[in-house]
Design a protein around this motif. Sequence first.
Motif, PDB file in Angstrom:
ATOM      1  N   UNK A 514     -41.231  19.135  21.606  1.00 55.62           N
ATOM      2  CA  UNK A 514     -40.815  18.882  22.983  1.00 55.62           C
ATOM      3  C   UNK A 514     -39.715  17.853  23.089  1.00 55.62           C
ATOM      4  N   UNK A 515     -39.877  16.745  22.366  1.00 59.18           N
ATOM      5  CA  UNK A 515     -38.865  15.685  22.440  1.00 59.18           C
ATOM      6  C   UNK A 515     -37.548  16.106  21.793  1.00 59.18           C
ATOM      7  N   UNK A 516     -37.641  16.856  20.686  1.00 61.09           N
ATOM      8  CA  UNK A 516     -36.415  17.328  20.047  1.00 61.09           C
ATOM      9  C   UNK A 516     -35.658  18.281  20.970  1.00 61.09           C
ATOM     10  N   UNK A 517     -36.382  19.193  21.631  1.00 61.91           N
ATOM     11  CA  UNK A 517     -35.730  20.110  22.569  1.00 61.91           C
ATOM     12  C   UNK A 517     -35.084  19.353  23.718  1.00 61.91           C
ATOM     13  N   UNK A 518     -35.761  18.315  24.220  1.00 64.70           N
ATOM     14  CA  UNK A 518     -35.216  17.522  25.323  1.00 64.70           C
ATOM     15  C   UNK A 518     -33.924  16.825  24.914  1.00 64.70           C
ATOM     16  N   UNK A 519     -33.920  16.216  23.745  1.00 65.71           N
ATOM     17  CA  UNK A 519     -32.726  15.499  23.267  1.00 65.71           C
ATOM     18  C   UNK A 519     -31.568  16.468  23.044  1.00 65.71           C
TER      19      UNK A 519
END
Length: 648
Positions: A514-519
């Motif tokens: 999730x965090x990688x996709x957001x960044x």
Amino acid sequence: MSLPTMVVLVALAALLIAATVQSLPQGAPETVCDTMLPFHSGGRELPQNSVPPFGIETSTSVVGQGQTLRVDISGLRPELSFGGFMIQARNRNPPYQIVGQFSPSRDGTIKLMNCENSVNNSATHSNAGPKQQVSLDWQPPVDFLGQVVFNATVAQTYTDFWVGIPSSPVQVVRRDISGPAPLPTVNPPTNFNIASTRSPYVPPSYVAPSVSPVIEDTFYDGCGQIKNCFGFPNGCVATQSCTIISAITVRGEVYEFEMRSGKGTNAAYVAVGLSDDARMGDDLTTECVPENGRVNLYSSYTSNNPYAAIRGSVSQNSARLLNASFVDGVIYCKVQRDPLTVVQGRSFDLKNGAYHMLVASGTGLKENSVGFHNIGFLPSSSPINLAVVQELGGSSMLLVRLHGAFMIAAWIGTTSLGIIFARYFKQTWVGSQTCGKDQWFAWHRMLMVTTWSLTVAAYILIWVELKRAVWHAHSIIGLITVILCFIQPIGALFRPGPNDKMRPYFNWGHWLGGNLAHILAIVAIFFSVKLPKAELPEWMDWILVGFVVFHVLVHLIFSISLCMNHWQVSSIASDRHQSQRVNTFQMGDMAHHHQHAMRNGMSMERKMDAPYGGLRKGLLGVYTIVLALFVVVLILLVVLAPIEKAFK
């Protein structure tokens, strides 16, 4: 006819011939060593764009250091003559410096020049009389090894001259004094095909004087009245502010195309295309490219697989360059095209057909082709017959605008808020549920489902618009983001139970994905600002930077609050443990009391919010309001792009 009359006529004819072939009577000055441009009338004349009827031949293709090489300048046909010339030998490899020396001629027809602070390294004519051939002797330096190419400027008449005519490469080798000299190798006849011979010397771009053939303000004259005008960005013709502008004038069966790049764009080319479907691919394209001190004209045919503008597919005689200039970085050209051009069995009938107009410009070139149109590209909204004068608009950008708006709403808006709920609100609104789920989970799931739906819809929209893959930083990072977004909810469906040994691995994987996709999504949005098709202002980057700073700051405050929660809970647990130790219960009673207290404590923790709940709720309200403002502003920039024109 009387003798005096004949004498007068002969004298007039001699004066006319002299005026026709006149270059500089005593050769080129040393001020043109770099450009090799004739100094005619202060440089007002443009070089010829056609294949030169003259060429350079050398007596050998291999020469030893310090040996003499004969160099001939002559025409393709014996009857061709020229008046002036200038010639240099340059290293074929960067930095393309002038090398070697020319020897004085016995008949005094050659004048030697000192360029780049070296003696006799260039040569020019000493008189402007007509000549069929010039032979020169040249010696390479004794300390040079490698390949050289001779470049020449040849002036047939005052207005007809060619700049940068190249010879075949000549290899300079080490001379072995004790052994025989290298055997002279006579070069095969030169075909003088400029398109297939690469000159190592690229002189500075020709800059026309103030009397440019095109005046900036007159290009738009007659648009919509006597000629069809179309430019990028959409609607720029009305405001006379085009970054790329094209115009087509039809007079009977004469079809004249004009093109111009915008000032300050650093354009390497400007092009106009004719298309059946308003998309790049299977189009007849006319390119104007500044090269070797002049603006060159090329016809090309665009292909989809691989995507390229191919010049070899189109006859270069199907169009003729009527006028051109390159002034202050602005490319201008005027081209006449044949009414009918056949490319790979397909006919482009300008008289009877209807075509979308395409305009494009970019800052890069490829081998025998133009580079990506990173300055701008725009097709007209509908196909037209070129002879019917009308006002043209660009094709609809609705799908592009919706794509951008959906992605901003998803990754700046719902994703950012969903992450906040999942990370910091698991111990807030305890005991309150929605649809049988804790409040934090219900909000997190709703926001992330919205993100997934908007992302999938936005990706479908851009594929419908482009109908093919276009690879650059924004599209590659965006594709990775879409893949991660797509698999996140699928992984959540197979989430292990709370006590399952695989649950920690799932938690870490779900958090990382999730965090990688957001960044990556935010990085992709940054790259979208640079896309010409998006037409976004460069200062939008600063709004995105403001969002990132605000988002990180809020996370920092929430993290500090979370640490304070853990510290306070640990203190309460420690105090309870100390109070139990001072009691003098029996071991069995103490154990029973401890278990009872633990059950009561856990029950109370499940029914009560973690400390600083009010702070978290207040900060969430502020974050939601400011986040909504960021989303609204960014979506408006996308939907109203170009924003500068929207408020004019």
